[in-house]
Design a protein around this motif. Structure first.
Motif, short mmCIF file in Angstrom:
data_model
loop_
_atom_site.label_atom_id
_atom_site.label_comp_id
_atom_site.label_asym_id
_atom_site.label_seq_id
_atom_site.Cartn_x
_atom_site.Cartn_y
_atom_site.Cartn_z
N PRO A 25 0.82 -1.22 0.00
CA PRO A 25 0.00 0.00 0.00
C PRO A 25 0.85 1.27 0.00
O PRO A 25 0.51 2.26 -0.66
CB PRO A 25 -0.81 -0.11 1.31
N ASP A 26 1.97 1.23 0.70
CA ASP A 26 2.86 2.39 0.72
C ASP A 26 3.51 2.59 -0.65
O ASP A 26 3.66 3.72 -1.12
CB ASP A 26 3.96 2.20 1.77
N LEU A 27 3.90 1.48 -1.27
CA LEU A 27 4.50 1.54 -2.60
C LEU A 27 3.51 2.15 -3.59
O LEU A 27 3.86 3.05 -4.37
CB LEU A 27 4.91 0.13 -3.03
N VAL A 28 2.28 1.68 -3.54
CA VAL A 28 1.26 2.20 -4.45
C VAL A 28 1.03 3.69 -4.21
O VAL A 28 1.00 4.49 -5.14
CB VAL A 28 -0.05 1.38 -4.31
N THR A 252 21.51 -4.52 -2.14
CA THR A 252 21.41 -4.50 -0.68
C THR A 252 21.33 -3.08 -0.13
O THR A 252 20.54 -2.81 0.78
CB THR A 252 22.63 -5.22 -0.07
N GLU A 253 22.13 -2.18 -0.69
CA GLU A 253 22.13 -0.80 -0.19
C GLU A 253 20.80 -0.10 -0.49
O GLU A 253 20.27 0.63 0.34
CB GLU A 253 23.27 0.00 -0.82
N LEU A 254 20.29 -0.35 -1.69
CA LEU A 254 19.02 0.25 -2.08
C LEU A 254 17.89 -0.28 -1.18
O LEU A 254 17.01 0.48 -0.75
CB LEU A 254 18.74 -0.07 -3.54
N TRP A 255 17.94 -1.58 -0.89
CA TRP A 255 16.91 -2.18 -0.05
C TRP A 255 16.94 -1.64 1.38
O TRP A 255 15.95 -1.71 2.10
CB TRP A 255 17.06 -3.71 -0.03
N ALA A 256 18.10 -1.13 1.77
CA ALA A 256 18.22 -0.59 3.13
C ALA A 256 17.65 0.83 3.22
O ALA A 256 17.46 1.37 4.31
CB ALA A 256 19.69 -0.59 3.57
N MET A 257 17.35 1.44 2.08
CA MET A 257 16.79 2.80 2.08
C MET A 257 15.28 2.74 2.32
O MET A 257 14.63 1.78 1.93
CB MET A 257 17.03 3.48 0.72
N GLY A 259 11.55 3.24 1.28
CA GLY A 259 11.02 3.07 -0.07
C GLY A 259 10.89 4.37 -0.84
O GLY A 259 11.27 4.45 -2.02
N ALA A 260 10.37 5.41 -0.18
CA ALA A 260 10.14 6.67 -0.88
C ALA A 260 11.46 7.27 -1.38
O ALA A 260 11.54 7.76 -2.52
CB ALA A 260 9.42 7.66 0.03
N GLY A 261 12.47 7.21 -0.55
CA GLY A 261 13.77 7.73 -0.94
C GLY A 261 14.38 6.92 -2.08
O GLY A 261 14.99 7.47 -3.00
N ALA A 262 14.20 5.62 -2.00
CA ALA A 262 14.73 4.75 -3.06
C ALA A 262 14.03 5.05 -4.39
O ALA A 262 14.67 5.10 -5.44
CB ALA A 262 14.54 3.28 -2.68
N LEU A 263 12.73 5.27 -4.33
CA LEU A 263 11.99 5.60 -5.56
C LEU A 263 12.43 6.95 -6.12
O LEU A 263 12.62 7.10 -7.33
CB LEU A 263 10.47 5.59 -5.29
N ASP A 264 12.61 7.93 -5.25
CA ASP A 264 13.06 9.25 -5.72
C ASP A 264 14.43 9.16 -6.40
O ASP A 264 14.65 9.76 -7.46
CB ASP A 264 13.10 10.24 -4.56
N LEU A 265 15.32 8.42 -5.78
CA LEU A 265 16.64 8.24 -6.37
C LEU A 265 16.52 7.55 -7.73
O LEU A 265 17.15 7.96 -8.72
CB LEU A 265 17.52 7.40 -5.43
N THR A 266 15.69 6.52 -7.77
CA THR A 266 15.51 5.75 -9.01
C THR A 266 14.93 6.64 -10.11
O THR A 266 15.39 6.59 -11.26
CB THR A 266 14.58 4.55 -8.73
N LEU A 267 13.96 7.45 -9.76
CA LEU A 267 13.36 8.35 -10.75
C LEU A 267 14.39 9.35 -11.29
O LEU A 267 14.45 9.61 -12.50
CB LEU A 267 12.17 9.10 -10.14
#
Lengths: 275, 275
Positions: A25-28, A252-257, A259-267
């Motif tokens: 739900p948070d991911l969505v 592993t490093e990305l998974w430790a972030m 979710g929102a921050g990881a998505l922002d970085l990915t975008l």
């Protein structure tokens, strides 16, 4: 609509494993907040949340399910039955394709040709069933370092040969930069895949070294490695592919972030290195 | 002559890196004691012992140097000069070939095509010099997991394409089971290599998982993994290759064994799984 929403390329899709520990739900909600239009889902977290419930969650949010990971593992005795269930789940989720990780060698076996024949046989058993459900089986060639334990399909050319006996709406292939970048024949393979109408999905991740123990969790964030990501995108486009671009990074490093921050970085990296 | 001496296949060659920490005089004595006829040497330990001194040690013991590892690394600025020295050393040692690990991408580069062109250019510069020294440059395709940092030549077909402009006595290819076993086209590649007279050397090691961090030191002892070693041997033979078979295993556990014990184990496994 935030500024972000206007700037996200409509083809961008977040593969769920990139933000592996982010509850669905948070991911969505995070995707909706940023204007992301698509998500690639995985069977295990979907099963945990419930297939019908996931389908509703995603649909209500206005997101598309761009693929379901994963079927395959054809060397397991119950593979065909399990893949039929996966096809049904993909259909229920509205995913256009089921990503196939074809499986390695059975324990103690050295018969790689036999394992490859088993993939061909399983595809023949499953393709019509996939067709009935309007789900395309998407053969994913994995990097050759996974050949023994995860996937005996190692190149795009090999995946296309396996797909060849079946209609393109039933069997396609995945073009994943992480798995294919090293192949001197990859751009020929992409052109062929396009000409045959079989590019099911384009996935991006970067290649970095050193590889971690077990080599599963070392995929690089876009731009951190040596893959010509933009060249790949242009090649699949030139081959006629206009569908979603999933970012799928096991790291592993990305998974430790969070979710929102990881998505922002990915975008941000997607815009910088893929577009 | 001991019992052992009669039972060792004359094609068996011990690549020095298999018993990496065994001092050269001990390695040579151990080989002679067991009736081993050939050794594959490495430049670094040879330089440490002295090239002329090594040549004399091996010659006096009645051993053949089956290859010298390694030249290549063509992305380094001093590569051509360094490879000329390596060719001279191979000639002085009586090694018929210099094994080429072609090098990965330069630091920060994503230009894999450019790196491959650099390999072709370096071969053109070096092949005549190798020919003058009666040393064959032996292009070794390395497993694709080494493409970025060690070797942009990843398949036998690609190695043969790089060799094609040059006479076979100047440029050949290495068939190494560890690097090539996964390739669906490898047996076609072996047949082609044989037909073109370019099989410089056949090397054996097994493939085991999980891979260790850095993926350099996890090659499997013969029989411990999933490679069809005997099928490979039969394929190179059918392609006309009748030369030495080097065992080259990078393996932390094997390196921790005393050299003599490691050689005995290797000989036993060779007889059991390769012959």
């Amino acid at each position: 609509m935030s500024l972000n929403q206007r700037s996200v390329d409509p083809r961008f899709s977040l593969n769920q494993w990139t933000t592996r520990h982010w509850p669905l739900p948070d991911l969505v909600a995070g995707c909706v907040d940023r204007g992301v239009r698509g998500v690639g889902l995985w069977r295990e977290p979907v099963a945990e949340y419930g297939v019908a419930r996931t389908a509703k969650l995603v649909r209500d949010a206005g997101l598309s399910v761009t693929s379901l990971c994963r079927g395959g593992f054809f060397q397991r005795p119950d593979a065909v039955a399990e893949n039929r269930r996966a096809i049904e789940e993909a259909a229920e989720l509205g995913a256009p394709s089921l990503v196939l990780v074809s499986g390695g060698l059975p324990e103690g076996s050295r018969d790689v040709d036999g394992a490859r024949e088993r993939v061909a046989e399983a595809l023949a058993e499953l393709a019509p069933y996939a067709g009935e459900h309007h789900v395309q089986l998407a053969i994913e060639p994995l990097h050759p370092m996974y050949c023994s334990d995860r996937c005996v399909v190692s190149t795009l050319g090999q995946a296309l040969d396996l797909a060849a006996p079946h209609p393109p709406d039933q069997v396609g292939v995945i073009v994943d930069t992480y798995h294919l970048w090293w192949d001197p024949a990859v751009y020929d393979g992409i052109a062929r895949a396009g000409a045959e109408g079989r590019i099911s999905m384009f996935q991006v991740a970067d290649w970095t070294t050193p590889l971690p123990e077990g080599v599963l969790t070392g995929r690089g964030m876009l731009g951190d490695g040596c893959v010509e990501l933009r060249r790949f995108r242009e090649a699949v486009e030139a081959a006629g592919y206009a569908g979603p671009i999933e970012v799928e990074i096991f790291n592993t490093e990305l998974w430790a972030m969070p979710g929102a921050g990881a998505l922002d970085l990915t975008l941000a990296r997607f815009a910088e290195h893929v577009l």
